[in-house]
Design a protein around this motif. Sequence first.
Motif, PDB file in Angstrom:
ATOM      1  N   SER A 129      -1.760   7.692  -6.915  1.00 48.69           N
ATOM      2  CA  SER A 129      -2.278   7.558  -5.549  1.00 48.69           C
ATOM      3  C   SER A 129      -3.724   8.040  -5.501  1.00 48.69           C
ATOM      4  O   SER A 129      -4.174   8.795  -6.377  1.00 48.69           O
ATOM      5  N   ASP A 131      -5.080  10.169  -3.752  1.00 53.25           N
ATOM      6  CA  ASP A 131      -5.187  11.626  -3.575  1.00 53.25           C
ATOM      7  C   ASP A 131      -5.048  12.429  -4.858  1.00 53.25           C
ATOM      8  O   ASP A 131      -5.266  13.645  -4.846  1.00 53.25           O
ATOM      9  N   SER A 132      -4.600  11.797  -5.927  1.00 51.96           N
ATOM     10  CA  SER A 132      -4.234  12.572  -7.113  1.00 51.96           C
ATOM     11  C   SER A 132      -5.466  13.166  -7.800  1.00 51.96           C
ATOM     12  O   SER A 132      -6.531  12.536  -7.860  1.00 51.96           O
ATOM     13  N   PRO A 173      -7.318   4.839  -8.698  1.00 57.87           N
ATOM     14  CA  PRO A 173      -6.196   4.804  -7.747  1.00 57.87           C
ATOM     15  C   PRO A 173      -5.491   3.454  -7.863  1.00 57.87           C
ATOM     16  O   PRO A 173      -6.158   2.433  -8.053  1.00 57.87           O
ATOM     17  N   GLY A 174      -4.184   3.454  -7.759  1.00 52.45           N
ATOM     18  CA  GLY A 174      -3.428   2.203  -7.862  1.00 52.45           C
ATOM     19  C   GLY A 174      -2.980   1.868  -9.270  1.00 52.45           C
ATOM     20  O   GLY A 174      -2.129   0.999  -9.457  1.00 52.45           O
ATOM     21  N   ARG A 194       1.167  11.542  -7.562  1.00 49.53           N
ATOM     22  CA  ARG A 194       1.361  11.318  -6.120  1.00 49.53           C
ATOM     23  C   ARG A 194       0.392  12.175  -5.305  1.00 49.53           C
ATOM     24  O   ARG A 194       0.216  11.947  -4.107  1.00 49.53           O
TER      25      ARG A 194
END
Lengths: 205, 205
Positions: A129, A131-132, A173-174, A194
């Motif tokens: 994610s 945010d990681s 991200p992703g 996550r």
Amino acid sequence: MEEFEEFEYQPKSVKEIFIEMKNIVELMVDLAYTAILFGDKEIAEEVLDLEERMDLLNYHLMTHAVLAARNPKEAEQITSVLQMANSIEDISNAAGDLAKMVLEGVELHPVITEAIMESEEVIAKVPVSADSVIVGKTLGELDLATNTGVWIIAVKRGKRWIFAPDKDFKIKPGDILIGRGTHTSVEHLKEIARGIIRVVGDERA
Amino acid sequence: MEEFEEFEYQPKSVKEIFIEMKNIVELMVDLAYTAILFGDKEIAEEVLDLEERMDLLNYHLMTHAVLAARNPKEAEQITSVLQMANSIEDISNAAGDLAKMVLEGVELHPVITEAIMESEEVIAKVPVSADSVIVGKTLGELDLATNTGVWIIAVKRGKRWIFAPDKDFKIKPGDILIGRGTHTSVEHLKEIARGIIRVVGDERA
């Protein structure tokens, strides 16, 4: 192993060829189980590509090796290399057979995926994610194998697969990481990816 | 799934047998490389014992499996289990061949041990000093695979080998752990085992 041009053969020493064979066979087995687990034909194709690469490496190993023996002792030593290379190629062929099950679209029994999910070392998809803490870091900086106990086999970025990503691979991200490790280590990495756990290892990352 | 109910009447289910086969084959490959690396015939013997166990498991798997198929779809699924079991047994045979090289006392070429020491995942001996924080702890408490990235394959205690030690195995001073991991993770565990690093993972140990 990321790009096709790497499949072109470069002259190497027996030792380099041998190390590459050992690394490739381990990757092949991991990828074969991954292909089965996710029913993914692209991963299965990669296993077969690696099997071809393995054949080529084994051929070059043999031509190098037979040139190297100059006395009976060396001949015995060189034979040991060829014997071990044959065992490695046997494992590579077995991984290829597993991959072919996926490509042939064989109807798999549910116990197969259950066994892969429940053995001591498991394979898991780890979505990253935004945010990681691992986003924007390279695999070299993160050293996830040491810091989380999870070995990264492959990464799916959009529709593209990157197999055996190297230390300069930077996580976005992703990305979906495919990792091998214990249940605990995989769950731990999932929480990091996550964004729930904010440190990697002893904050060495 | 109907066939699972059938399996419950048997001492072990197809799934349990299959998981054991997958765990054993991974241990066999690790132990075969370990036997070669250290020229250790006792470890090589263990690989051959596991190969026999594998044959037995594959036999039981087949007898269970053929009883389970009652329609063409189930037959295809069951066949996939047998196919995969055959590939696992091929890998087990290859590991057995590697072990036989050690037992036959073949003169090994130095590149073989170099390749095992220099590939991506390496095998190392980790002696445990009395000062180490891991002394007196069980493998379950320590979870070294997650906390250090090192998978413990075997332990040498005095003259005795313990193969695939379980989570209740308690570490004593003088134990020699045989671990598989990256160079970094193995070096890290060595420092913990030497008593230099005083924490394991995020102090979860």
